[in-house]
Design a protein around this motif. Structure first.
Motif, PDB file in Angstrom:
ATOM      1  N   SER A 360     -77.172 -34.448  50.919  1.00  0.00           N
ATOM      2  CA  SER A 360     -78.204 -33.753  50.162  1.00  0.00           C
ATOM      3  C   SER A 360     -78.334 -34.375  48.776  1.00  0.00           C
ATOM      4  O   SER A 360     -77.400 -34.331  47.972  1.00  0.00           O
ATOM      5  CB  SER A 360     -77.856 -32.268  50.024  1.00  0.00           C
ATOM      6  OG  SER A 360     -78.674 -31.645  49.059  1.00  0.00           O
ATOM      7  N   ALA A 361     -79.499 -34.943  48.491  1.00  0.00           N
ATOM      8  CA  ALA A 361     -79.714 -35.562  47.182  1.00  0.00           C
ATOM      9  C   ALA A 361     -79.768 -34.518  46.077  1.00  0.00           C
ATOM     10  O   ALA A 361     -79.332 -34.767  44.949  1.00  0.00           O
ATOM     11  CB  ALA A 361     -81.006 -36.380  47.199  1.00  0.00           C
ATOM     12  N   ALA A 401     -77.552 -26.039  44.931  1.00  0.00           N
ATOM     13  CA  ALA A 401     -77.266 -26.545  46.278  1.00  0.00           C
ATOM     14  C   ALA A 401     -77.684 -25.539  47.352  1.00  0.00           C
ATOM     15  O   ALA A 401     -78.324 -25.905  48.344  1.00  0.00           O
ATOM     16  CB  ALA A 401     -75.771 -26.861  46.396  1.00  0.00           C
ATOM     17  N   LEU A 402     -77.351 -24.269  47.147  1.00  0.00           N
ATOM     18  CA  LEU A 402     -77.650 -23.253  48.170  1.00  0.00           C
ATOM     19  C   LEU A 402     -79.152 -23.037  48.339  1.00  0.00           C
ATOM     20  O   LEU A 402     -79.590 -22.562  49.392  1.00  0.00           O
ATOM     21  CB  LEU A 402     -76.970 -21.931  47.808  1.00  0.00           C
ATOM     22  CG  LEU A 402     -75.434 -21.924  47.859  1.00  0.00           C
ATOM     23  CD1 LEU A 402     -74.893 -20.545  47.531  1.00  0.00           C
ATOM     24  CD2 LEU A 402     -74.924 -22.368  49.238  1.00  0.00           C
ATOM     25  N   HIS A 410     -81.939 -28.278  54.694  1.00  0.00           N
ATOM     26  CA  HIS A 410     -80.643 -28.940  54.816  1.00  0.00           C
ATOM     27  C   HIS A 410     -79.690 -28.073  55.626  1.00  0.00           C
ATOM     28  O   HIS A 410     -79.825 -26.847  55.691  1.00  0.00           O
ATOM     29  CB  HIS A 410     -80.014 -29.188  53.432  1.00  0.00           C
ATOM     30  CG  HIS A 410     -80.460 -30.460  52.782  1.00  0.00           C
ATOM     31  ND1 HIS A 410     -80.200 -31.702  53.310  1.00  0.00           N
ATOM     32  CD2 HIS A 410     -81.154 -30.685  51.634  1.00  0.00           C
ATOM     33  CE1 HIS A 410     -80.702 -32.636  52.520  1.00  0.00           C
ATOM     34  NE2 HIS A 410     -81.309 -32.040  51.512  1.00  0.00           N
ATOM     35  N   TRP A 411     -78.714 -28.752  56.228  1.00  0.00           N
ATOM     36  CA  TRP A 411     -77.569 -28.072  56.818  1.00  0.00           C
ATOM     37  C   TRP A 411     -76.492 -27.914  55.747  1.00  0.00           C
ATOM     38  O   TRP A 411     -76.482 -28.647  54.758  1.00  0.00           O
ATOM     39  CB  TRP A 411     -77.000 -28.876  57.991  1.00  0.00           C
ATOM     40  CG  TRP A 411     -77.962 -29.190  59.081  1.00  0.00           C
ATOM     41  CD1 TRP A 411     -78.502 -30.408  59.354  1.00  0.00           C
ATOM     42  CD2 TRP A 411     -78.498 -28.295  60.048  1.00  0.00           C
ATOM     43  NE1 TRP A 411     -79.346 -30.336  60.433  1.00  0.00           N
ATOM     44  CE2 TRP A 411     -79.367 -29.042  60.890  1.00  0.00           C
ATOM     45  CE3 TRP A 411     -78.349 -26.927  60.295  1.00  0.00           C
ATOM     46  CZ2 TRP A 411     -80.054 -28.470  61.945  1.00  0.00           C
ATOM     47  CZ3 TRP A 411     -79.042 -26.355  61.356  1.00  0.00           C
ATOM     48  CH2 TRP A 411     -79.877 -27.112  62.169  1.00  0.00           C
ATOM     49  N   LEU A 412     -75.581 -26.971  55.956  1.00  0.00           N
ATOM     50  CA  LEU A 412     -74.481 -26.774  55.010  1.00  0.00           C
ATOM     51  C   LEU A 412     -73.660 -28.054  54.844  1.00  0.00           C
ATOM     52  O   LEU A 412     -73.254 -28.401  53.724  1.00  0.00           O
ATOM     53  CB  LEU A 412     -73.577 -25.633  55.469  1.00  0.00           C
ATOM     54  CG  LEU A 412     -72.330 -25.380  54.604  1.00  0.00           C
ATOM     55  CD1 LEU A 412     -72.725 -24.923  53.204  1.00  0.00           C
ATOM     56  CD2 LEU A 412     -71.411 -24.356  55.263  1.00  0.00           C
ATOM     57  N   SER A 413     -73.423 -28.759  55.934  1.00  0.00           N
ATOM     58  CA  SER A 413     -72.614 -29.983  55.847  1.00  0.00           C
ATOM     59  C   SER A 413     -73.308 -31.053  55.014  1.00  0.00           C
ATOM     60  O   SER A 413     -72.636 -31.905  54.418  1.00  0.00           O
ATOM     61  CB  SER A 413     -72.311 -30.521  57.250  1.00  0.00           C
ATOM     62  OG  SER A 413     -73.493 -30.680  58.012  1.00  0.00           O
ATOM     63  N   ASP A 414     -74.643 -31.032  54.934  1.00  0.00           N
ATOM     64  CA  ASP A 414     -75.350 -31.957  54.041  1.00  0.00           C
ATOM     65  C   ASP A 414     -74.997 -31.668  52.586  1.00  0.00           C
ATOM     66  O   ASP A 414     -74.808 -32.579  51.781  1.00  0.00           O
ATOM     67  CB  ASP A 414     -76.873 -31.824  54.211  1.00  0.00           C
ATOM     68  CG  ASP A 414     -77.341 -32.121  55.631  1.00  0.00           C
ATOM     69  OD1 ASP A 414     -76.657 -32.886  56.325  1.00  0.00           O
ATOM     70  OD2 ASP A 414     -78.389 -31.575  56.025  1.00  0.00           O
ATOM     71  N   LEU A 415     -74.924 -30.384  52.250  1.00  0.00           N
ATOM     72  CA  LEU A 415     -74.591 -29.990  50.878  1.00  0.00           C
ATOM     73  C   LEU A 415     -73.163 -30.381  50.536  1.00  0.00           C
ATOM     74  O   LEU A 415     -72.890 -30.845  49.418  1.00  0.00           O
ATOM     75  CB  LEU A 415     -74.770 -28.483  50.702  1.00  0.00           C
ATOM     76  CG  LEU A 415     -76.120 -27.890  51.082  1.00  0.00           C
ATOM     77  CD1 LEU A 415     -76.163 -26.412  50.732  1.00  0.00           C
ATOM     78  CD2 LEU A 415     -77.255 -28.630  50.387  1.00  0.00           C
ATOM     79  N   GLY A 422     -71.358 -36.650  44.784  1.00  0.00           N
ATOM     80  CA  GLY A 422     -71.574 -36.463  43.361  1.00  0.00           C
ATOM     81  C   GLY A 422     -70.280 -36.454  42.569  1.00  0.00           C
ATOM     82  O   GLY A 422     -70.203 -37.016  41.469  1.00  0.00           O
ATOM     83  N   LEU A 423     -69.222 -35.842  43.123  1.00  0.00           N
ATOM     84  CA  LEU A 423     -67.921 -35.829  42.446  1.00  0.00           C
ATOM     85  C   LEU A 423     -67.332 -37.235  42.350  1.00  0.00           C
ATOM     86  O   LEU A 423     -66.690 -37.572  41.350  1.00  0.00           O
ATOM     87  CB  LEU A 423     -66.962 -34.893  43.179  1.00  0.00           C
ATOM     88  CG  LEU A 423     -67.270 -33.397  43.079  1.00  0.00           C
ATOM     89  CD1 LEU A 423     -66.314 -32.597  43.958  1.00  0.00           C
ATOM     90  CD2 LEU A 423     -67.193 -32.916  41.630  1.00  0.00           C
ATOM     91  N   VAL A 424     -67.540 -38.039  43.379  1.00  0.00           N
ATOM     92  CA  VAL A 424     -67.059 -39.425  43.331  1.00  0.00           C
ATOM     93  C   VAL A 424     -67.722 -40.180  42.181  1.00  0.00           C
ATOM     94  O   VAL A 424     -67.062 -40.875  41.403  1.00  0.00           O
ATOM     95  CB  VAL A 424     -67.332 -40.144  44.674  1.00  0.00           C
ATOM     96  CG1 VAL A 424     -67.066 -41.638  44.549  1.00  0.00           C
ATOM     97  CG2 VAL A 424     -66.455 -39.557  45.779  1.00  0.00           C
ATOM     98  N   VAL A 425     -69.039 -40.032  42.056  1.00  0.00           N
ATOM     99  CA  VAL A 425     -69.756 -40.719  40.988  1.00  0.00           C
ATOM    100  C   VAL A 425     -69.321 -40.184  39.623  1.00  0.00           C
ATOM    101  O   VAL A 425     -69.127 -40.962  38.672  1.00  0.00           O
ATOM    102  CB  VAL A 425     -71.276 -40.568  41.185  1.00  0.00           C
ATOM    103  CG1 VAL A 425     -72.038 -41.107  39.983  1.00  0.00           C
ATOM    104  CG2 VAL A 425     -71.711 -41.289  42.451  1.00  0.00           C
TER     105      VAL A 425
END
Length: 467
Positions: A360-361, A401-402, A410-415, A422-425
């Protein structure tokens, strides 16, 4: 078995839930521990579960009362018997101002401070221990303890209990859906609490940081790495950023493999999609559409434009480059991820035609924007205040996100995948920023720039179509 199935099976029995409420009340009142535990949130959640299970209200209030009395009693006993040692205990050894604040409160109100202190957040866990340290009469303390707990228990338990008894009727949920909503809420609260606790523990004042420092000194390679990182970080190793990078990258890899192997929505995706379909109301869908516009390309540009302009004007080029790299990097990774995974959305409105789901972007970009903002703001604050900034970022990122589930794109797994990406970046940008000493951004006009961002975002929502 899905994660939500597991959480549902772990829903405590009535007896265990009563024990949990007693333990939360005890920890909320216990010296030192009560300063670190988000007791109000936990006891409200536990009381809500008790109300939903229709456990007798008298039993819930009784165990909360007993836990509160025991917590204050143990704190008093600690101060009474360990008067000289208390100031050397963690975390008071690193935060003597907490003890000073409680002592001022006690001197102001005397014996009544034990009664009043239970309802005053910043001093609640400290006053009983200070009363013991100053050798308050045990008899007078006991009466104040019992009387305040008798008022505190129903005041803190009733809101959550009533919510648990009525929320299914208020929301009009179909039978069986409520367990998935409870599981989702519990999961979000647990993740937020764990993240906040870990972040605090791996800073220089945290216990995990000190343990890691001791372990690093015993191994030549790790000692050299520790010294280099400490020198670059002006005396502090960016352990929090390294840990965030390792955990987020590992979790993202495993989660993405799970999504690829499934070749379709996960079981929890279908259940959560059913949940949000049941929750759908016109007002909630309108809010989801607003948040969709806030978090898209135009919305993010409107949000960050005033801050970028100020950084350039003040010649904070390093900060501008790092933040721009984070935003550009997450946009590129989202594009590559969607192309490589090729996952279809649960629903595709016209403006998203041809766009894929994973990751999810919106979720990943919200995490990067809010995460980097929290990291830069927190660096200008004392250590004991930084957790509030990260909590604020979490509370803003979760609804963003929700909202993707609310509008069904989106599916939950996309989020989950987007948030981890995002945390990695965020971790990579923060590690790059911490490689050398940087000028302070403390003189940034936060309120003016925030107001400008709000005006631009409002204009974007009102006048530009979604993208």
């Amino acid at each position: 078995m899905s994660l939500a199935d597991t959480l549902y099976q772990l829903t405590p029995s009535p007896a265990l839930l009563l024990l949990i409420i007693a333990a939360i009340a005890l920890m909320e009142s216990l010296a030192l521990i009560g300063l670190l535990v988000p007791g109000v949130i936990l006891i409200t959640a536990a009381a809500s579960l008790a109300g939903h299970q229709e456990i007798a209200l008298s039993a819930v209030i009784a165990v909360a009362f007993l836990g509160a009395v025991a917590g204050d009693g143990m704190s008093f006993l600690l101060g009474y018997t360990q008067r000289e040692r208390v100031t050397r205990l963690w975390p008071l050894a690193r935060h003597p101002e907490w003890l000073a604040r409680g002592a001022r409160f006690f001197r102001r109100y005397g014996s009544l401070s034990v009664f009043f202190g239970r309802f005053v957040g910043p001093v609640r866990p400290m006053v009983p221990m200070i009363a013991g340290m100053l050798h308050m009469s045990p008899r007078a303390f006991t009466w104040a303890n019992l009387a305040s707990a008798a008022l505190w228990a129903p005041a803190y338990v009733l809101p959550g209990y009533l919510l648990g008894r009525t929320w299914q009727q208020l929301l009009g949920l179909p039978e069986g859906i409520e367990t998935w909503l409870v599981a989702l809420i519990v999961l979000l609260v647990v993740l937020a609490v764990v993240f906040s606790w870990l972040r605090q523990q791996v800073t220089r004042t945290g216990r995990l940081y000190r343990l890691a420092a001791v372990g690093a000194r015993r191994h030549p390679v790790m000692r050299r790495f520790w010294l280099v990182q400490s020198w670059r970080g002006q005396g502090e190793v960016p352990l929090a950023s390294w840990l965030l990078l390792i955990l987020a990258l590992g979790s993202l890899s495993g989660w993405t493999l799970l999504v690829i192997q499934q070749q379709g929505p996960l079981a929890i995706d279908l259940r959560v999609n059913q949940l949000f379909t049941a929750l759908a109301t016109p007002g909630l869908e309108r809010l989801g559409q607003v948040l969709a516009r806030v978090g898209d390309r135009y919305g993010v540009i409107a949000l960050v434009l005033p801050w970028g302009a100020w950084l350039l004007w003040k010649r904070h080029l390093a900060a501008f480059v790092h933040i721009s790299a984070g935003l550009g990097g997450i946009a590129l990774l989202n594009t590559l991820g969607k192309a490589l995974i090729g996952r279809d959305r649960p629903g595709t409105p016209d403006y998203l035609a041809g766009s894929l789901a994973y990751p999810s972007a919106h979720a990943s970009t919200a995490v990067v924007v809010l995460g980097l903002a929290a990291a830069f703001i927190a660096r200008e604050l004392p250590h004991h205040q930084r957790h509030w900034v990260y909590w604020a970022a979490i509370l803003l990122a979760v609804p963003m996100a929700l909202s993707r589930l609310v509008i069904g794109v989106h599916w939950l797994s996309d989020l989950v995948g987007g948030a981890l990406l995002g945390l990695v970046v965020c971790a990579l940008v923060h590690l790059a920023w911490q490689q050398k000493a940087r000028p302070s951004l403390a003189l940034c006009p936060w309120w003016w720039l925030g107001s400008a961002s709000l005006i631009l975002v409002s204009a974007r929502v009102a006048w530009l179509p979604p993208v």
